[in-house]
Enzyme design. Sequence first.
Site, PDB file in Angstrom:
ATOM      1  N   LYS A 105       0.641  -1.292   0.027  1.00  0.00           N
ATOM      2  CA  LYS A 105       0.268   0.041   0.034  1.00  0.00           C
ATOM      3  C   LYS A 105       0.830   1.644   0.206  1.00  0.00           C
ATOM      4  CE  LYS A 105      -2.110  -1.029   3.696  1.00  0.00           C
ATOM      5  NZ  LYS A 105      -2.016  -2.314   3.608  1.00  0.00           N
ATOM      6  N   ASN A 142      -2.854   6.145   6.086  1.00  0.00           N
ATOM      7  CA  ASN A 142      -2.323   5.028   6.948  1.00  0.00           C
ATOM      8  C   ASN A 142      -0.732   5.279   6.071  1.00  0.00           C
ATOM      9  OD1 ASN A 142      -2.251   2.535   8.655  1.00  0.00           O
ATOM     10  ND2 ASN A 142      -1.509   1.775   7.161  1.00  0.00           N
ATOM     11  N   HIS A 166      -3.779  -9.798  10.430  1.00  0.00           N
ATOM     12  CA  HIS A 166      -4.763  -9.419  10.815  1.00  0.00           C
ATOM     13  C   HIS A 166      -5.874 -10.516  11.698  1.00  0.00           C
ATOM     14  CE1 HIS A 166      -2.656  -5.101  10.712  1.00  0.00           C
ATOM     15  NE2 HIS A 166      -3.419  -5.133   9.562  1.00  0.00           N
TER      16      HIS A 166
END
Length: 462
Positions: free
Chosen positions: A135, A158, A205
């Site tokens: 990302k 983020n 996650h």
Amino acid sequence: MSGTPRRQLSVPAPEPARSGRPPLPPGPYLVVGLGRSGRAVAELLSQHDRVVAYDANPALAGVDTLKSRAEVHLGGDGRELLVGVRTVVKSPGVPREAPVVVEALRSGRTVIGELEVAWRLLPNECWAVTGTNGKTTTVELLGAILRAAGREVVTAGNVGRPLAALVGRIGPETTLVVEASSFQIEDTIAFCPDCAVLLNLGVDHLDRHGTVEAYHRAKLRLFEHQEPSAVAVAPVGVAVPGGGRRIAFGPAGSGAELEFSEEGLCWCGEPLVARSGIRLRGQHNLENAAAAAAAALACGVSAEPLRTALASFKGVPHRLEEVARIGGVLFVNDSKATNVESTVRALEAFPDGGLHLIAGGRPKGGGFRALRPLVAERCRAVYAVGEASEELVSDLSDCVPVERCGTLERALERAVARARPGETVLLSPACASFDQFRDFEARGERFKALVRRLSASDGAVA
């Protein structure tokens, strides 16, 4: 592809950027979690209504300046702070299972994230990138492409700068390129980027989302509210929700609009750029470049600035960042590899092997067995640190020697003792940093400082 034609390729005409946004949900507001994004959104919302700011950490530092704008509370579970509050703004680091969030949802209050609050107040064209890996690199690469095309652009989300910190500080002509994590996306209600990009869907996650399916659903929410004027970029064969115009990227022969191979990138069947014209190392970065190129071309960027950016962009800090070469040994900082799949991609970027892998930290679930083939093929040893040490030993010690080192300092010391000229010491943890460091940046900066100390004593240039 040495004969790649240097001409502008035909691309669809871009649709105008969306400027309409839903209004802010009603105040008063309770902001839960006072990290960077929490503090930024609390300050922003204080211009609109009363703000109560809360963090479960009773010793949290850095909130003194917020006390002039909000009623700050530290410690406890925060449920009593819901009295009189109509909207809860949840920081991405706060799980939805936190007692105050559970009570807010049970009582019918709006629960929303900082990302969407800021987006509702920004009229700018907004591009958003998500995925398990890549990302930050892709966000910054898109920023470089848009700048090469002569556009004003800001990267945020983020990637490090909260979107809320930009409200009132940038002009409406600036394009936002936002890194969106699954934690941020699951807290959206109507978020609708003009261009949404999904890089990949791996496993990450699980400690937070519980299942792979729930994690993937959170990622795909990025596309849910897109309309036909928006662009939706995803790997070939991945179905995304929403009404955005689909653009696929994938390997050569896949039929995607943007295809990649070891020869380079092709757009709509025509050569775009040779692999030698892409500066980033590794197969995973070839895929990141393909996704960025697909998004840029689909949104009207011409081929020349795209080629310029791909040729000059060298990556981001903490992602396969070459720190120094000391005594013929290369030291690479890949602290941003906070999951196993990201570390797999790092190992793939060194086909010649000779790796001394420093791994560990706080594990995210799922173990480390997926590293076994590449560790056996390319690593001389693994140096385990942090809470994941015993699991790393259990999963990898029959592949190569695995040393329990405890700390990053000890791991680097042991790796330096073993490494020979022509080999590489690679920090690629496959874990979160929170057992020993504030975040992956702090972990990476510590590694770089330790390496530079070695470099200074060795007389090499970092």
